[in-house]
Design an enzyme around this catalytic site. Structure first.
Site, PDB file in Angstrom:
ATOM      1  N   HIS A  88      -5.609  10.834   8.364  1.00 15.78           N
ATOM      2  CA  HIS A  88      -5.329   9.419   8.647  1.00 15.78           C
ATOM      3  C   HIS A  88      -6.301   8.861   9.684  1.00 15.78           C
ATOM      4  O   HIS A  88      -6.768   7.734   9.556  1.00 15.78           O
ATOM      5  CB  HIS A  88      -3.883   9.253   9.140  1.00 15.78           C
ATOM      6  CG  HIS A  88      -2.862   9.293   8.041  1.00 15.78           C
ATOM      7  ND1 HIS A  88      -1.518   9.486   8.275  1.00 15.78           N
ATOM      8  CD2 HIS A  88      -2.988   9.157   6.693  1.00 15.78           C
ATOM      9  CE1 HIS A  88      -0.870   9.474   7.119  1.00 15.78           C
ATOM     10  NE2 HIS A  88      -1.733   9.283   6.142  1.00 15.78           N
ATOM     11  N   TYR A  98       2.163   1.294   8.820  1.00 15.78           N
ATOM     12  CA  TYR A  98       3.306   2.119   8.384  1.00 15.78           C
ATOM     13  C   TYR A  98       4.487   1.308   7.865  1.00 15.78           C
ATOM     14  O   TYR A  98       5.205   1.742   6.975  1.00 15.78           O
ATOM     15  CB  TYR A  98       3.748   3.056   9.515  1.00 15.78           C
ATOM     16  CG  TYR A  98       2.869   4.265   9.606  1.00 15.78           C
ATOM     17  CD1 TYR A  98       3.188   5.435   8.916  1.00 15.78           C
ATOM     18  CD2 TYR A  98       1.684   4.243  10.333  1.00 15.78           C
ATOM     19  CE1 TYR A  98       2.355   6.544   8.971  1.00 15.78           C
ATOM     20  CE2 TYR A  98       0.851   5.342  10.387  1.00 15.78           C
ATOM     21  CZ  TYR A  98       1.194   6.488   9.709  1.00 15.78           C
ATOM     22  OH  TYR A  98       0.369   7.579   9.748  1.00 15.78           O
ATOM     23  N   GLU A 140      -1.289  10.495  15.774  1.00 18.34           N
ATOM     24  CA  GLU A 140      -2.577   9.842  15.523  1.00 18.34           C
ATOM     25  C   GLU A 140      -3.105   9.144  16.775  1.00 18.34           C
ATOM     26  O   GLU A 140      -4.300   9.175  17.051  1.00 18.34           O
ATOM     27  CB  GLU A 140      -2.442   8.886  14.313  1.00 18.34           C
ATOM     28  CG  GLU A 140      -2.351   9.699  13.021  1.00 18.34           C
ATOM     29  CD  GLU A 140      -1.660   9.012  11.850  1.00 18.34           C
ATOM     30  OE1 GLU A 140      -1.601   7.763  11.828  1.00 18.34           O
ATOM     31  OE2 GLU A 140      -1.179   9.731  10.951  1.00 18.34           O
TER      32      GLU A 140
HETATM   33  C1  HEM Z   1       5.074   8.695   6.650  1.00 22.53           C
HETATM   34  C2  HEM Z   1       4.119   8.124   5.946  1.00 22.53           C
HETATM   35  C3  HEM Z   1       2.952   8.827   5.311  1.00 22.53           C
HETATM   36  C4  HEM Z   1       2.878  10.073   4.725  1.00 22.53           C
HETATM   37  C5  HEM Z   1       4.001  11.101   4.561  1.00 22.53           C
HETATM   38  C6  HEM Z   1       1.506  10.245   4.289  1.00 22.53           C
HETATM   39  C7  HEM Z   1       1.023  11.380   3.646  1.00 22.53           C
HETATM   40  C8  HEM Z   1      -0.309  11.604   3.355  1.00 22.53           C
HETATM   41  C9  HEM Z   1      -0.844  12.830   2.763  1.00 22.53           C
HETATM   42  C10 HEM Z   1      -0.015  14.049   2.347  1.00 22.53           C
HETATM   43  C11 HEM Z   1      -2.182  12.681   2.653  1.00 22.53           C
HETATM   44  C12 HEM Z   1      -3.192  13.703   2.080  1.00 22.53           C
HETATM   45  C13 HEM Z   1      -3.821  14.491   3.206  1.00 22.53           C
HETATM   46  C14 HEM Z   1      -4.839  15.509   2.700  1.00 22.53           C
HETATM   47  O1  HEM Z   1      -5.538  15.264   1.702  1.00 22.53           O
HETATM   48  O2  HEM Z   1      -4.936  16.554   3.351  1.00 22.53           O
HETATM   49  C15 HEM Z   1      -2.516  11.370   3.163  1.00 22.53           C
HETATM   50  C16 HEM Z   1      -3.781  10.835   3.195  1.00 22.53           C
HETATM   51  C17 HEM Z   1      -4.031   9.498   3.384  1.00 22.53           C
HETATM   52  N1  HEM Z   1      -3.118   8.530   3.749  1.00 22.53           N
HETATM   53 FE1  HEM Z   1      -1.183   8.833   4.219  1.00 22.53          FE
HETATM   54  N2  HEM Z   1       0.788   9.128   4.585  1.00 22.53           N
HETATM   55  C18 HEM Z   1       1.634   8.232   5.207  1.00 22.53           C
HETATM   56  C19 HEM Z   1       1.292   6.973   5.645  1.00 22.53           C
HETATM   57  C20 HEM Z   1       0.125   6.325   5.368  1.00 22.53           C
HETATM   58  C21 HEM Z   1      -0.146   4.934   5.650  1.00 22.53           C
HETATM   59  C22 HEM Z   1       0.784   3.955   6.360  1.00 22.53           C
HETATM   60  C23 HEM Z   1      -1.388   4.665   5.191  1.00 22.53           C
HETATM   61  C24 HEM Z   1      -2.068   3.306   5.224  1.00 22.53           C
HETATM   62  C25 HEM Z   1      -2.447   2.676   4.144  1.00 22.53           C
HETATM   63  C26 HEM Z   1      -1.933   5.909   4.634  1.00 22.53           C
HETATM   64  C27 HEM Z   1      -3.186   6.105   4.111  1.00 22.53           C
HETATM   65  C28 HEM Z   1      -3.767   7.316   3.797  1.00 22.53           C
HETATM   66  C29 HEM Z   1      -5.181   7.509   3.449  1.00 22.53           C
HETATM   67  C30 HEM Z   1      -6.249   6.410   3.377  1.00 22.53           C
HETATM   68  C31 HEM Z   1      -5.358   8.872   3.177  1.00 22.53           C
HETATM   69  C32 HEM Z   1      -6.645   9.586   2.740  1.00 22.53           C
HETATM   70  C33 HEM Z   1      -6.755   9.539   1.213  1.00 22.53           C
HETATM   71  C34 HEM Z   1      -7.940  10.298   0.671  1.00 22.53           C
HETATM   72  O3  HEM Z   1      -8.331  11.318   1.240  1.00 22.53           O
HETATM   73  O4  HEM Z   1      -8.453   9.860  -0.392  1.00 22.53           O
HETATM   74  N3  HEM Z   1      -0.968   6.897   4.755  1.00 22.53           N
HETATM   75  N4  HEM Z   1      -1.360  10.726   3.586  1.00 22.53           N
END
Ligand code: HEM
Length: 159
Positions: A88, A98, A140
């Protein structure tokens, strides 16, 4: 910390989250990005591959399921939380993002689970999501702060 009742309800929804999780997160990305196309920033790699979220919908579903099953022993998820928080920060996610994601996740649960998404289930998940979002936001913030300190030191010492 979330209430005992919320823990029970969230745990009870784990099987249906396992079954329908990817459908829910795919729907979540659809409605979140329809409202905030700018939130796609950071997902470029994912979204170039598949327009429905693809791998990312799968990863998010897996993490929501892991949360549902570990909500009363979150220490076991510490490594996963750390890894996600770093991703993130790499993609410059901010605390204010969020709320919308949470709102759309709950909406997607209603859309996909229909009658199973009772008011009780939705309010338990609202509380659970807020607690998880808070964990990520704090983690973060700490990583951003650490990066700032390292950068300031490097600039100060010309390293
Ligand atoms: C409690 C809330 C959230 C959970 C459980 C969550 C979970 C995750 C997970 C499991 C990943 C993949 C990590 C990896 O590849 O190792 C990820 C990546 C990411 N998350 Fe979240 N996330 C949350 C909130 C958010 C929010 C609010 C945003 C904003 C838009 C966001 C944007 C992203 C982005 C941009 C990535 C990277 C994607 C990529 O690598 O292509 N996430 N998140």
């Amino acid at each position: 910390m979330v209430s005992q009742r919320t823990i029970e309800i969230v745990k009870a929804t784990a099987p249906i989250i396992k079954e329908k999780g990817e459908e829910i997160t795919t729907r979540m990305y659809q409605i979140a990005f329809a409202e905030r196309p700018d939130y796609k920033r950071g997902f470029e790699t994912t979204w170039m591959q598949r327009l429905d979220g693809g791998d990312q919908a799968h990863k998010l579903a897996a993490s929501v399921y892991a949360y549902a099953t570990h909500i009363d022993r979150l220490d076991e998820l510490a490594t996963a939380v750390e890894k996600i928080a770093h991703r993130h920060v790499e993609t410059r996610i901010l605390p204010e993002q969020y709320e919308l994601i949470g709102e759309k996740l709950l909406q997607a649960m209603k859309d996909v689970l229909q009658d199973a998404a009772t008011d009780e289930v939705i309010s338990a998940w609202a509380e659970a999501y807020a607690a998880l979002a808070n964990i990520f936001i704090q983690k973060e913030k700490a990583i951003y702060k650490q990066e700032d300190q390292e950068l300031t030191e490097r600039l100060a010492y010309g390293r």
